[in-house]
Design a protein around this motif. Structure first.
Motif, PDB file in Angstrom:
ATOM      1  N   TRP A  74       0.821  -1.208   0.000  1.00 44.83           N
ATOM      2  CA  TRP A  74       0.000   0.000   0.000  1.00 44.83           C
ATOM      3  C   TRP A  74       0.857   1.261   0.000  1.00 44.83           C
ATOM      4  O   TRP A  74       0.566   2.213  -0.704  1.00 44.83           O
ATOM      5  CB  TRP A  74      -0.931   0.001   1.202  1.00 44.83           C
ATOM      6  N   VAL A  75       1.929   1.272   0.783  1.00 45.05           N
ATOM      7  CA  VAL A  75       2.819   2.433   0.837  1.00 45.05           C
ATOM      8  C   VAL A  75       3.489   2.652  -0.513  1.00 45.05           C
ATOM      9  O   VAL A  75       3.625   3.796  -0.979  1.00 45.05           O
ATOM     10  CB  VAL A  75       3.879   2.257   1.946  1.00 45.05           C
ATOM     11  N   ARG A  76       3.901   1.573  -1.152  1.00 47.75           N
ATOM     12  CA  ARG A  76       4.517   1.705  -2.480  1.00 47.75           C
ATOM     13  C   ARG A  76       3.533   2.281  -3.475  1.00 47.75           C
ATOM     14  O   ARG A  76       3.882   3.147  -4.293  1.00 47.75           O
ATOM     15  CB  ARG A  76       5.018   0.335  -2.970  1.00 47.75           C
ATOM     16  N   PHE A  77       2.313   1.805  -3.393  1.00 49.22           N
ATOM     17  CA  PHE A  77       1.291   2.307  -4.309  1.00 49.22           C
ATOM     18  C   PHE A  77       0.978   3.769  -4.031  1.00 49.22           C
ATOM     19  O   PHE A  77       0.923   4.587  -4.952  1.00 49.22           O
ATOM     20  CB  PHE A  77       0.019   1.456  -4.188  1.00 49.22           C
ATOM     21  N   ARG A  78       0.783   4.095  -2.757  1.00 47.51           N
ATOM     22  CA  ARG A  78       0.336   5.443  -2.372  1.00 47.51           C
ATOM     23  C   ARG A  78       1.394   6.513  -2.577  1.00 47.51           C
ATOM     24  O   ARG A  78       1.091   7.629  -3.019  1.00 47.51           O
ATOM     25  CB  ARG A  78      -0.106   5.423  -0.890  1.00 47.51           C
ATOM     26  N   HIS A  79       2.661   6.192  -2.308  1.00 47.86           N
ATOM     27  CA  HIS A  79       3.690   7.219  -2.295  1.00 47.86           C
ATOM     28  C   HIS A  79       4.672   7.142  -3.472  1.00 47.86           C
ATOM     29  O   HIS A  79       5.406   8.104  -3.707  1.00 47.86           O
ATOM     30  CB  HIS A  79       4.474   7.161  -0.989  1.00 47.86           C
ATOM     31  N   VAL A  80       4.691   6.020  -4.170  1.00 49.26           N
ATOM     32  CA  VAL A  80       5.644   5.881  -5.285  1.00 49.26           C
ATOM     33  C   VAL A  80       4.918   5.804  -6.622  1.00 49.26           C
ATOM     34  O   VAL A  80       5.225   6.563  -7.550  1.00 49.26           O
ATOM     35  CB  VAL A  80       6.523   4.621  -5.094  1.00 49.26           C
ATOM     36  N   LEU A  81       3.953   4.915  -6.721  1.00 45.82           N
ATOM     37  CA  LEU A  81       3.309   4.657  -8.004  1.00 45.82           C
ATOM     38  C   LEU A  81       2.233   5.684  -8.348  1.00 45.82           C
ATOM     39  O   LEU A  81       2.279   6.316  -9.413  1.00 45.82           O
ATOM     40  CB  LEU A  81       2.713   3.245  -7.994  1.00 45.82           C
ATOM     41  N   LEU A  82       1.244   5.848  -7.453  1.00 45.87           N
ATOM     42  CA  LEU A  82       0.082   6.685  -7.777  1.00 45.87           C
ATOM     43  C   LEU A  82       0.421   8.128  -8.120  1.00 45.87           C
ATOM     44  O   LEU A  82      -0.123   8.654  -9.104  1.00 45.87           O
ATOM     45  CB  LEU A  82      -0.919   6.637  -6.620  1.00 45.87           C
ATOM     46  N   PRO A  83       1.308   8.834  -7.368  1.00 42.76           N
ATOM     47  CA  PRO A  83       1.591  10.232  -7.724  1.00 42.76           C
ATOM     48  C   PRO A  83       2.120  10.395  -9.145  1.00 42.76           C
ATOM     49  O   PRO A  83       1.785  11.376  -9.831  1.00 42.76           O
ATOM     50  CB  PRO A  83       2.642  10.656  -6.689  1.00 42.76           C
ATOM     51  N   GLN A  84       2.919   9.444  -9.601  1.00 49.52           N
ATOM     52  CA  GLN A  84       3.510   9.578 -10.933  1.00 49.52           C
ATOM     53  C   GLN A  84       2.516   9.249 -12.044  1.00 49.52           C
ATOM     54  O   GLN A  84       2.445   9.960 -13.054  1.00 49.52           O
ATOM     55  CB  GLN A  84       4.746   8.683 -11.032  1.00 49.52           C
ATOM     56  N   ILE A  85       1.746   8.174 -11.875  1.00 52.49           N
ATOM     57  CA  ILE A  85       0.794   7.827 -12.939  1.00 52.49           C
ATOM     58  C   ILE A  85      -0.392   8.784 -12.950  1.00 52.49           C
ATOM     59  O   ILE A  85      -0.989   9.030 -14.003  1.00 52.49           O
ATOM     60  CB  ILE A  85       0.323   6.365 -12.822  1.00 52.49           C
ATOM     61  N   TRP A  86      -0.734   9.366 -11.787  1.00 47.27           N
ATOM     62  CA  TRP A  86      -1.813  10.349 -11.732  1.00 47.27           C
ATOM     63  C   TRP A  86      -1.447  11.581 -12.533  1.00 47.27           C
ATOM     64  O   TRP A  86      -2.251  12.102 -13.307  1.00 47.27           O
ATOM     65  CB  TRP A  86      -2.102  10.695 -10.281  1.00 47.27           C
TER      66      TRP A  86
END
Length: 213
Positions: A124-136
């Motif tokens: 969840w932390v990887r998704f929330r702080h690494v992945l989602l901000p960039q793809i958003w």
């Protein structure tokens, strides 16, 4: 045009915006979920997501809404027109948004995700702080464009009896025998809605730049 004609445009605009807004709210997260299933390369779920997206993208909006509204009663499921329109547009928005999210995921450097995992970050932390901000950030133009297309496809709801902007203009033009003024007014309403979405895109992009995401 009289007062009731303008009132028809108000009702039509509310139907158009209402159906489109709900479909957007539903389609963005569901589309992201399907895109993540494909990006994660989960064999069964990834293929199911691919099949769903392929079928829905091949089906015109008018055909899909008619299938849902007229087809489901054959199985004992009767829906009122507004609910049928919401389901139809949400299904379509989910499929197209899935491809927008997926294109951003394909452009994402997967090594960043793997490095975060090596540092012991939870999924969840990887998704929330690494992945989602960039793809958003990279998905915003495509998502806003899809929203505008959804609004412009909204006249499809008129085939099941709902009043939208275009149907209101057609009714008024047929009654007054002057089709051009109501059509121009309908066109102006569509422009206002789309311009508001474009303004939303600008504000989101400005906020992302100021936040340094």
């Amino acid at each position: 045009m009289n007062f009731y004609d303008y009132l028809s445009f108000v009702y039509g605009a509310l139907s158009t915006v209402g159906v489109s807004f709900v479909a957007i709210i539903v389609g963005i997260p569901l589309g992201l979920g399907l895109a993540l299933l494909r990006w994660a390369r989960i064999p069964v779920f990834g293929k199911c997501a691919y099949l769903y997206v392929s079928i829905v993208r091949s089906c015109p909006a008018v055909t899909l809404i008619m299938l849902i509204y007229f087809g489901l009663p054959q199985f004992g499921i009767s829906l009122n027109p507004f609910v049928a329109a919401l389901i139809s547009f949400s299904i379509t928005a989910t499929a197209f948004n899935c491809e927008i999210w997926r294109s951003s995921l394909l452009a994402f450097d997967r090594s960043q995700y793997e490095a975060a995992q090596a540092f012991g970050m939870t999924r969840w932390v990887r998704f929330r702080h690494v992945l989602l901000p960039q793809i958003w950030r990279s998905s915003i133009p495509g998502l806003i464009n899809e929203m505008t297309l959804l609004v412009k496809n909204s006249p499809a709801i008129s085939v099941i009896g709902l009043l939208d902007i275009t149907r209101a203009a057609q009714r008024i033009g047929a009654r007054t025998y002057e089709p051009i003024p109501p059509l121009l007014l309908g066109f102006a309403i569509y422009i206002i809605i789309v311009m508001l979405l474009i303004e939303l895109q600008k504000r989101l992009e400005t906020r992302i730049r100021s936040a340094g995401i």
